[in-house]
Design a protein around this motif. Structure first.
Motif, short mmCIF file in Angstrom:
data_model
loop_
_atom_site.label_atom_id
_atom_site.label_comp_id
_atom_site.label_asym_id
_atom_site.label_seq_id
_atom_site.Cartn_x
_atom_site.Cartn_y
_atom_site.Cartn_z
N SER A 15 0.87 -1.18 0.00
CA SER A 15 0.00 0.00 0.00
C SER A 15 0.90 1.22 0.00
N THR A 16 0.32 2.40 -0.23
CA THR A 16 1.07 3.65 -0.16
C THR A 16 0.31 4.67 0.67
N TYR A 17 1.07 5.59 1.26
CA TYR A 17 0.47 6.70 2.02
C TYR A 17 1.05 7.98 1.44
N ARG A 18 0.18 8.79 0.84
CA ARG A 18 0.61 10.00 0.14
C ARG A 18 0.81 11.16 1.11
N ARG A 51 -2.78 -3.60 7.83
CA ARG A 51 -1.94 -4.62 8.48
C ARG A 51 -2.29 -6.02 7.97
N ALA A 52 -3.57 -6.25 7.71
CA ALA A 52 -3.97 -7.54 7.14
C ALA A 52 -3.38 -7.70 5.75
N ARG A 53 -3.40 -6.63 4.98
CA ARG A 53 -2.85 -6.69 3.62
C ARG A 53 -1.34 -6.95 3.66
N ARG A 54 -0.65 -6.26 4.55
CA ARG A 54 0.80 -6.43 4.66
C ARG A 54 1.15 -7.84 5.12
N GLU A 55 0.32 -8.40 5.99
CA GLU A 55 0.57 -9.75 6.51
C GLU A 55 0.19 -10.83 5.51
N ALA A 77 -19.75 -8.04 -1.07
CA ALA A 77 -18.77 -8.91 -0.42
C ALA A 77 -17.90 -9.62 -1.45
N PHE A 78 -16.68 -9.90 -1.05
CA PHE A 78 -15.77 -10.67 -1.89
C PHE A 78 -14.77 -11.39 -1.00
N ALA A 79 -14.08 -12.36 -1.58
CA ALA A 79 -13.06 -13.12 -0.86
C ALA A 79 -11.77 -13.14 -1.68
N ARG A 80 -10.65 -13.27 -0.98
CA ARG A 80 -9.34 -13.35 -1.62
C ARG A 80 -8.50 -14.40 -0.90
N THR A 81 -7.38 -14.75 -1.50
CA THR A 81 -6.55 -15.82 -0.97
C THR A 81 -5.19 -15.25 -0.58
N SER A 82 -4.76 -15.53 0.64
CA SER A 82 -3.47 -15.00 1.09
C SER A 82 -2.33 -15.78 0.46
#
Length: 794
Positions: free
Chosen positions: A12-15, A688-692, A713-718
């Motif tokens: 992710s980015t923080y501008r 934090r979930a995305r980074r993990e 709703a949607f689902a993704r796979t780590s």
């Protein structure tokens, strides 16, 4: 770099918006906070030396050094070192298209060109038509006399030609003691002329109609090397991980530029590029994707209620506001092409072969006029910002056909133009038309028509389409799936330094779409009591007041004045109407000072406030955990009700955010209230979930039950998992949901497999109804505390 390369893309980015009051050292002090938040990379606005006092950095004057006002290279290097120690990437915003020339004495390249003309070693750096005569510098005041009176203000001082606080160089050998100012001025390689002549007679290419920003010829290898050496040095030192390329459509050859950049820089690259609905980036571009306006349109649109369209359209028609978006768009584009960019149109037309005329060796004024009209009409006819020939041949062909349909009387000239470009798609005429079409679209559509077609301004966003009222869940899922399949590391965004209004303003307006009929009745009543002096501005004013409430008189007045000038209906930047502008400036005070009116507006705000919060959290969750690399604009981890720049560049209270973050880290799960702490909790949880987990793939989830249409709703796979183990559920159309009695027994079936699903926002487990069947998320329970859920399977 492959568009599927995962090695360089941040999670992710923080501008951060750098400026003299917020330097690189200040940014470095925030890195610990950004790491705690879960950010993948710090994303910095332009850092190179800019015009004195610049508040944004896009007006670069020296591409060879970091801005001293931002702390210089030592501060940049220290920031990069600290970021990397924390595991954060560093992404820089770069401006290859133009440089600032507002202060000639601040830009040594431009100064040298003015002093030596085409013999300057920097002459190749700028797109100047030296054959057209002296370089015109449109800076003189003009009260209708063509700037003649202002010439009397020119003086010779310190070996320079001076006009008030501006300084210009003297060519060698052009000044002798006793020479008059007028005589010295006439000997220069440039002429100071009326500011009004810039749009029609300028002899150098610029950024849009901003004469203070001169275009740079980065297609020249030497110019590319000179303008990118400093940036590439950072990369070679291992201090730069990604680039955001500003205004790629302004370049002569965007694809060629990006391929050259990729040869020298192996990091993550995204381009500021507006994609029309259904348009994709050229496949030959070696970039991860865009800066995310295409995603923004879908992320916000899915929270808009389509049933509100009829009432808001009727209101606009009753108020005399244009609702035919295509017609308003074409008018605004024609004004941009024929007035604001007339100099660019003339330069293109001069490249085209004249229509044969019996008995004439040179084209008649009428023939020249028709040729210019044909160029202008074609520039207005693109349904994308620009074509990229030869890849974009279909885009080009559609534009030619559209132009002929609009102006059949120009068919001969348009056919000649079409043949010329197709015969040499890399020639100067083709290149300049492609460069200029994007300028016409941006200036006509975003900068003008969006302020005229104000039926529902949540749609009037960069990359948006005011004619397309809402995005269906199916369209949203299709867009997300395409993004994951084609460009999984493109940037996504909800707010930027260029958006017309912040994500939270749009979220509240989306809630307003569910209450369109009572809002329309209120606007009619309010208008009768205190109207703005032009219908489109009036509708914009009431929506802005509700969307950005609470807002002070000065902020609102500044915004409305800018909007009125952009719309060019009652006033404009170049032809201001003092009486009209006085009425605009006084409107906020009149509204806010009217106790009854103020109370009614506050009541409408209160009726949609919580629904707006729900929409804000929903769109944030699906952005942060959906496909693409999500960008978080500074400060928007709390509620942010900002409007267009410079309003959205106001200082951010990062300490207040850090203090709230500490409480959340200690276990506080904040309520959804005016503090915005719930949004901060959501942002931290998602980042934090995305980074993990580093999720991939995309699986739409469907709800069943009486309120199924209100769940998205949607689902993704780590990474490393073999089946989906992350699910996001968001509430849409919350007003209608409440009116219908809530979720009742509506459920979402979560992907099957072993393990327990837990909501990371609440810490609660989602228990399966039966050990053998799918886990059913009962939304009445899962979404009872927050209108969103971030579920992971442990």
């Amino acid at each position: 770099m492959s568009t599927h390369d995962t090695s360089t893309a941040p999670t992710s980015t923080y501008r951060l918006q750098l400026r003299p009051g917020f330097t690189l050292e200040d940014a470095a002090d925030l890195l610990d906070y950004l790491d705690r938040l879960g950010t993948g990379a710090v994303y910095l606005s332009p850092m190179l030396a800019a015009a004195p006092g610049s508040q944004h950095g896009y007006d670069v004057v020296d591409p060879t050094r970091v801005s001293p006002e931002l702390g210089g290279d030592a501060a940049r290097e220290a920031l990069a070192a600290k970021a990397h120690e924390l595991g954060l990437g560093v992404v820089a915003d770069i401006v290859p298209n133009h440089m600032s020339v507002v202060r000639a004495d601040a830009n040594r390249w431009w100064w040298d060109v003015l002093a030596h003309g085409r013999d300057s070693v920097y002459a190749r750096c700028f797109d100047i038509d030296f054959d057209a005569g002296p370089l015109l510098i449109p800076v003189l005041g003009d009260d209708g006399d063509g700037g003649r009176a202002a010439l009397a203000d020119l003086v010779l001082a310190d070996g320079c030609l001076a006009y008030h606080d501006k300084r210009y160089p003297l060519a060698p050998g052009t000044h002798e003691p006793g020479d008059s100012v007028e005589a010295v001025h006439e000997r220069q390689h440039y002429r100071l002329v009326s500011w009004r002549r810039g749009d029609g007679e300028l002899t150098y290419r610029r950024f849009f109609d901003v004469s203070e920003l001169a275009a740079v010829r980065v297609e020249d290898t030497g110019v590319f090397d000179a303008t990118h050496a400093e940036i590439l040095r950072w990369a070679e030192l291992g201090q730069l991980d990604g680039l955001r390329v500003d205004h790629v459509d302004g370049l002569t050859d965007p694809g060629g530029y990006l391929r050259r950049l990729a040869e020298r820089f192996g990091g993550w690259v995204v381009v500021e590029k507006i994609l029309a609905p259904g348009e994709d980036l050229p496949q030959s571009w070696p970039v991860a994707g865009t800066t995310g306006y295409d995603a923004l349109r879908e992320l916000c649109g899915v929270f808009v209620d389509p049933s509100g369209e009829a009432d808001l359209t009727t209101l606009a028609l009753d108020q005399g506001v244009e609702v035919d978006v295509a017609r308003a768009d074409l008018r605004a584009r024609r004004h941009a092409a024929t007035e604001l960019l007339r100099a660019e149109v003339r330069r293109i037309a001069a490249l085209l072969p004249p229509r044969p005329e019996r008995g004439r060796e040179t084209p008649s004024p009428e023939a020249v006029r028709r040729r210019e009209e044909a160029v202008a009409e074609l520039l207005c006819a693109f349904d994308v910002y620009r074509s990229y020939l030869p890849e974009g041949e279909r885009d080009w062909a559609r534009a030619v056909e559209t132009a002929m349909g609009h102006r059949p009387d120009l068919a001969h000239d348009l056919e000649a133009l079409d043949m010329r470009v197709r015969r040499d798609s890399r020639g100067e005429a083709a290149r300049r038309i492609q460069q200029t079409s994007g300028m016409v679209v941006a200036m006509g559509t975003e900068n003008t028509a969006f302020y005229r077609t104000t039926r529902f301004v949540a749609l009037n966003e960069v990359g948006g389409d005011p004619a397309d009222f809402a995005v269906t869940p199916r369209e949203f899922h299709d867009g997300a799936a395409r993004r994951e399949a084609a460009r999984p590391h493109t940037m996504t965004t909800l707010s930027t330094h260029d958006t017309k209004r912040s994500e939270d303003v749009r979220a509240r307006l989306a809630a307003l779409s569910e209450m369109a009929e009572p809002f329309a009745e209120a606007v009619r009543r309010w208008t009768g009591r205190c109207a703005l002096p032009e219908p489109a501005l009036n509708l914009l004013g009431w929506q802005t007041l509700v969307g950005a409430w609470p807002i002070g008189e000065e902020r609102l007045a500044d915004y409305l004045l800018k909007a009125a000038r952009e719309a060019r209906l009652g006033t404009s930047w170049t032809e201001p109407d003092p009486d009209f502008e006085d009425r605009v400036r006084s409107w906020p005070a009149r509204v806010l000072g009217d106790r009854v009116l103020r109370g009614e507006v506050a009541s409408v705000v209160e009726s949609v406030r919580e629904a707006g919060w729900s929409n804000s959290l929903g769109q944030k969750a699906v952005q942060l955990l959906g496909p693409g690399v999500p960008d978080l604009y500074q400060g928007t981890e709390l509620w942010d009700l900002s409007l267009v720049d410079p309003d959205n560049r106001r200082p951010v209270d990062h300490q207040a955010r850090a203090d709230l973050l500490t409480r959340i880290e200690d276990g506080w799960r904040p309520p959804v209230d005016a503090t915005g702490a719930a949004k901060l909790h959501l942002v931290r949880t998602c980042l934090r979930a995305r980074r993990e987990l580093r999720p991939r793939g995309y699986l739409p989830l469907t709800a069943s039950g009486p309120a199924r249409d209100h769940a998205l709703a949607f689902a993704r796979t780590s990474a490393g998992a073999d089946r989906p183990d992350l699910a996001v559920i968001a509430t849409r159309l919350p007003v209608g949901l409440a009116d219908a009695g809530g979720w009742a027994d509506t459920v979402v079936a979560l992907p099957s497999g072993p393990g327990t699903w837990t909501d990371r926002l609440t810490g609660r487990a989602v228990v399966s109804d039966s050990p053998d069947g799918p886990t059913l998320a009962h939304l009445a329970g899962v979404l009872d505390r927050y209108p969103v859920a971030v579920l992971t399977r442990e």
